[in-house]
Design a protein around this motif. Sequence first.
Motif, PDB file in Angstrom:
ATOM      1  N   ALA A  76     -14.140 -17.331  15.893  1.00  7.09           N
ATOM      2  CA  ALA A  76     -14.145 -15.902  15.571  1.00  7.09           C
ATOM      3  C   ALA A  76     -13.123 -15.596  14.484  1.00  7.09           C
ATOM      4  O   ALA A  76     -13.381 -14.773  13.597  1.00  7.09           O
ATOM      5  CB  ALA A  76     -13.848 -15.091  16.836  1.00  7.09           C
ATOM      6  N   PHE A  77     -11.962 -16.255  14.532  1.00  5.38           N
ATOM      7  CA  PHE A  77     -10.950 -16.057  13.498  1.00  5.38           C
ATOM      8  C   PHE A  77     -11.474 -16.485  12.129  1.00  5.38           C
ATOM      9  O   PHE A  77     -11.281 -15.790  11.123  1.00  5.38           O
ATOM     10  CB  PHE A  77      -9.686 -16.841  13.847  1.00  5.38           C
ATOM     11  N   VAL A  78     -12.166 -17.627  12.085  1.00  9.24           N
ATOM     12  CA  VAL A  78     -12.722 -18.121  10.822  1.00  9.24           C
ATOM     13  C   VAL A  78     -13.778 -17.161  10.297  1.00  9.24           C
ATOM     14  O   VAL A  78     -13.787 -16.808   9.109  1.00  9.24           O
ATOM     15  CB  VAL A  78     -13.306 -19.538  11.016  1.00  9.24           C
ATOM     16  N   PHE A  79     -14.683 -16.730  11.147  1.00  5.78           N
ATOM     17  CA  PHE A  79     -15.738 -15.800  10.719  1.00  5.78           C
ATOM     18  C   PHE A  79     -15.158 -14.465  10.269  1.00  5.78           C
ATOM     19  O   PHE A  79     -15.689 -13.823   9.361  1.00  5.78           O
ATOM     20  CB  PHE A  79     -16.731 -15.564  11.862  1.00  5.78           C
ATOM     21  N   ALA A  80     -14.069 -14.032  10.906  1.00  9.10           N
ATOM     22  CA  ALA A  80     -13.496 -12.731  10.577  1.00  9.10           C
ATOM     23  C   ALA A  80     -12.673 -12.759   9.301  1.00  9.10           C
ATOM     24  O   ALA A  80     -12.664 -11.786   8.542  1.00  9.10           O
ATOM     25  CB  ALA A  80     -12.630 -12.240  11.747  1.00  9.10           C
ATOM     26  N   ARG A  81     -11.975 -13.852   9.028  1.00  9.45           N
ATOM     27  CA  ARG A  81     -11.005 -13.873   7.938  1.00  9.45           C
ATOM     28  C   ARG A  81     -11.492 -14.535   6.661  1.00  9.45           C
ATOM     29  O   ARG A  81     -10.887 -14.346   5.605  1.00  9.45           O
ATOM     30  CB  ARG A  81      -9.735 -14.591   8.410  1.00  9.45           C
ATOM     31  N   TYR A  82     -12.585 -15.312   6.742  1.00  5.20           N
ATOM     32  CA  TYR A  82     -13.004 -16.061   5.557  1.00  5.20           C
ATOM     33  C   TYR A  82     -14.468 -15.786   5.219  1.00  5.20           C
ATOM     34  O   TYR A  82     -15.313 -15.687   6.104  1.00  5.20           O
ATOM     35  CB  TYR A  82     -12.803 -17.566   5.761  1.00  5.20           C
ATOM     36  N   ARG A  83     -14.725 -15.663   3.915  1.00  4.37           N
ATOM     37  CA  ARG A  83     -16.092 -15.575   3.422  1.00  4.37           C
ATOM     38  C   ARG A  83     -16.509 -16.939   2.917  1.00  4.37           C
ATOM     39  O   ARG A  83     -15.779 -17.581   2.155  1.00  4.37           O
ATOM     40  CB  ARG A  83     -16.191 -14.553   2.281  1.00  4.37           C
ATOM     41  N   PHE A  84     -17.672 -17.386   3.343  1.00  5.31           N
ATOM     42  CA  PHE A  84     -18.188 -18.675   2.874  1.00  5.31           C
ATOM     43  C   PHE A  84     -19.709 -18.614   2.856  1.00  5.31           C
ATOM     44  O   PHE A  84     -20.325 -17.756   3.493  1.00  5.31           O
ATOM     45  CB  PHE A  84     -17.705 -19.825   3.762  1.00  5.31           C
ATOM     46  N   ARG A  85     -20.313 -19.524   2.110  1.00  6.19           N
ATOM     47  CA  ARG A  85     -21.755 -19.522   1.933  1.00  6.19           C
ATOM     48  C   ARG A  85     -22.459 -19.771   3.276  1.00  6.19           C
ATOM     49  O   ARG A  85     -22.113 -20.696   4.003  1.00  6.19           O
ATOM     50  CB  ARG A  85     -22.161 -20.603   0.923  1.00  6.19           C
ATOM     51  N   GLY A  86     -23.436 -18.946   3.589  1.00  4.83           N
ATOM     52  CA  GLY A  86     -24.186 -19.096   4.835  1.00  4.83           C
ATOM     53  C   GLY A  86     -23.506 -18.488   6.042  1.00  4.83           C
ATOM     54  O   GLY A  86     -23.947 -18.712   7.172  1.00  4.83           O
ATOM     55  N   ARG A  87     -22.449 -17.700   5.802  1.00  2.14           N
ATOM     56  CA  ARG A  87     -21.694 -17.135   6.933  1.00  2.14           C
ATOM     57  C   ARG A  87     -22.571 -16.251   7.817  1.00  2.14           C
ATOM     58  O   ARG A  87     -22.578 -16.397   9.044  1.00  2.14           O
ATOM     59  CB  ARG A  87     -20.516 -16.329   6.391  1.00  2.14           C
ATOM     60  N   SER A  88     -23.316 -15.322   7.218  1.00  4.68           N
ATOM     61  CA  SER A  88     -24.165 -14.411   7.999  1.00  4.68           C
ATOM     62  C   SER A  88     -25.270 -15.177   8.725  1.00  4.68           C
ATOM     63  O   SER A  88     -25.575 -14.895   9.893  1.00  4.68           O
ATOM     64  CB  SER A  88     -24.782 -13.348   7.087  1.00  4.68           C
ATOM     65  N   LEU A  89     -25.866 -16.153   8.030  1.00  2.00           N
ATOM     66  CA  LEU A  89     -26.921 -16.953   8.650  1.00  2.00           C
ATOM     67  C   LEU A  89     -26.382 -17.743   9.838  1.00  2.00           C
ATOM     68  O   LEU A  89     -27.019 -17.814  10.902  1.00  2.00           O
ATOM     69  CB  LEU A  89     -27.527 -17.909   7.620  1.00  2.00           C
ATOM     70  N   LEU A  90     -25.194 -18.301   9.682  1.00  2.00           N
ATOM     71  CA  LEU A  90     -24.599 -19.093  10.760  1.00  2.00           C
ATOM     72  C   LEU A  90     -24.249 -18.217  11.955  1.00  2.00           C
ATOM     73  O   LEU A  90     -24.441 -18.618  13.109  1.00  2.00           O
ATOM     74  CB  LEU A  90     -23.347 -19.812  10.245  1.00  2.00           C
ATOM     75  N   LEU A  91     -23.742 -17.015  11.690  1.00  3.03           N
ATOM     76  CA  LEU A  91     -23.417 -16.099  12.780  1.00  3.03           C
ATOM     77  C   LEU A  91     -24.684 -15.680  13.519  1.00  3.03           C
ATOM     78  O   LEU A  91     -24.683 -15.560  14.754  1.00  3.03           O
ATOM     79  CB  LEU A  91     -22.704 -14.865  12.226  1.00  3.03           C
ATOM     80  N   SER A  92     -25.768 -15.486  12.783  1.00  9.09           N
ATOM     81  CA  SER A  92     -27.041 -15.163  13.421  1.00  9.09           C
ATOM     82  C   SER A  92     -27.559 -16.343  14.223  1.00  9.09           C
ATOM     83  O   SER A  92     -28.061 -16.184  15.349  1.00  9.09           O
ATOM     84  CB  SER A  92     -28.080 -14.761  12.362  1.00  9.09           C
ATOM     85  N   LEU A  93     -27.426 -17.544  13.664  1.00  2.03           N
ATOM     86  CA  LEU A  93     -27.879 -18.751  14.351  1.00  2.03           C
ATOM     87  C   LEU A  93     -27.118 -18.960  15.649  1.00  2.03           C
ATOM     88  O   LEU A  93     -27.691 -19.371  16.666  1.00  2.03           O
ATOM     89  CB  LEU A  93     -27.693 -19.967  13.438  1.00  2.03           C
ATOM     90  N   ALA A  94     -25.832 -18.642  15.636  1.00  4.29           N
ATOM     91  CA  ALA A  94     -25.014 -18.812  16.847  1.00  4.29           C
ATOM     92  C   ALA A  94     -25.466 -17.884  17.959  1.00  4.29           C
ATOM     93  O   ALA A  94     -25.210 -18.157  19.145  1.00  4.29           O
ATOM     94  CB  ALA A  94     -23.543 -18.552  16.519  1.00  4.29           C
ATOM     95  N   THR A  95     -26.140 -16.792  17.606  1.00  6.21           N
ATOM     96  CA  THR A  95     -26.590 -15.824  18.600  1.00  6.21           C
ATOM     97  C   THR A  95     -27.916 -16.219  19.236  1.00  6.21           C
ATOM     98  O   THR A  95     -28.290 -15.688  20.289  1.00  6.21           O
ATOM     99  CB  THR A  95     -26.734 -14.438  17.957  1.00  6.21           C
TER     100      THR A  95
END
Length: 553
Positions: free
Chosen positions: A81-100
């Motif tokens: 959660a810290f990584v997703f909240a503090r850093y922008r990286f390629r595929g971030r939104s897709l990965l967060l959706s995939l985790a759900t």
Amino acid sequence: MRRARELSICIYGIPLAFLGVFFVYPLLSILDVSLRPAGALDLSGFASLLSTDYYLGTLIFTVYQAVISTVFTLLLATPCAFVFARYRFRGRSLLLSLATLPFVLPTVVVALAFASLLGKNGLLNDVMSSLFSLDYTLIQLERTLAMIIIVHVFYNFAVALRIMTSYWSSVGIAVEEAARCLGADERALWREIRLPLIRPAMLSAGALVFIFSFTSFGVILILGGIRFATLEVQIYYQAVNMFNLPLAAALSLVQILSMMAMMMLYTSTQKRLHLAIASSRTIARRARTGLERLAVGCCVALVSGLTLAPLLALVSRSVLASGRLDFSNYASLTEKSRGSLLFIAPLDSVFNSLRFALMAMIAALILGMIASYLIQRPGRLARLADPLFMLPLATSAVTLGFGFIIALDEPPLNLRASWLIIPISHTLVALPFVIRSVLPSLRAIPPSLREAARVLGAKPLDTLLTIDLPLLGRGLVVGATFAFTVSMGEFGASLFVAQREWVTIPVVIYRLIGDPGMASYRQSLAMSVVLMLVCAGGFIVIERLRIAGVGEF
């Protein structure tokens, strides 16, 4: 004016009446059976529960496995959660959706997916045996507590990740920057700043993960069995196999009281969470140092592996036989095998599930929309309605199913042998999801729009059709999709109430697993893939249309 008020009371009374008849009444029936099994006060069920080490051990184990599952889920989700909240990286939104994705998958599918990956004849053991020429099973996790914990972490990881990411991305970094100026290193930042700041979200996520792990049924039943029985599994065994209704009712009552206490904790943490987020702003940047890039890479690998590995193993096991592609198990879904415990062909359950899911979706959407308007209104009733309609989320589907079979067996509610009891139970389970999907859209409508329409002479129905419904469109679609997906995968209540020809996909999968022979097992894999694809399709719709919010559940 008086007529309009009476009409309003009647309309708002519809979801309250539904909840009263199909939720409160069955729970009161459980209470009656547990305290008065023969019509007079009899505490023998509780006496058996308290005087038998086995049932006390079941309660202790239920709490223990839920605590362990919650701790490991938070340990993995917090740094991610810290990584997703503090850093922008390629595929971030897709990965967060995939985790759900795991969160919307039925428990029977998840259990079979991990059996396909880590089981005795699972994909990893086959790979290890081929690579190292082993003549024994290297990974032995079947029927172990470790397997149950792993699956619970997989299933609940997205819940904790979503809640903490939404909160952490909003609290800002001004305090951290001030601490760095005062000489704080990374360890001090985590100990003195980051963990204290994230504590409300951790408590909220932890309470929700504990609830889901405490009420886990399909995972325990398939991967643990009676050896690792929790309260949920014991309720099922005592009611269906042993016909010991007083003891099953006593266990259900303990489960209900425990979950109500946890739901009170969760709702209290949610209030603090919303207050903390109200004055926050979102900050995220690209990873700059090698350590930051390593953290992002580890997070991507963990989330991708945790989410995709078991699901890909399930698909591969369903289409591979002796190292070759084989789709015969999919073709056999149209046939009812001899000696099977099923009364219908497996594919017929797909049509049952689709039919019941459509009914539950329509009913939950209508009831959820009315309930959302009720919750949105000012007043004491509205404040009580919000936690009231969330109670089915904290009550296990097994307890609901058990309540149905003991409460809905006499006129005028003699529904025990009717197919109607299935969409009714699914509607009850899906209703909280619809409400939490519609409420953010409803609260986002500016009151000035309705006031302007009223000044221009618009009637309440005109305001609803021309202003509210267009603005609620996305929330309604998300709620409908949630209801459809939840109904397709509902297992606990369906296992209690589904009759012979009305069985749904999850029930068929469970019964195929219990059938002897590899053919039935391969059919269960194929059915699981079909159900996974349907739920994944619903998940894609939810993710594309979901209105961003914090802690919707």
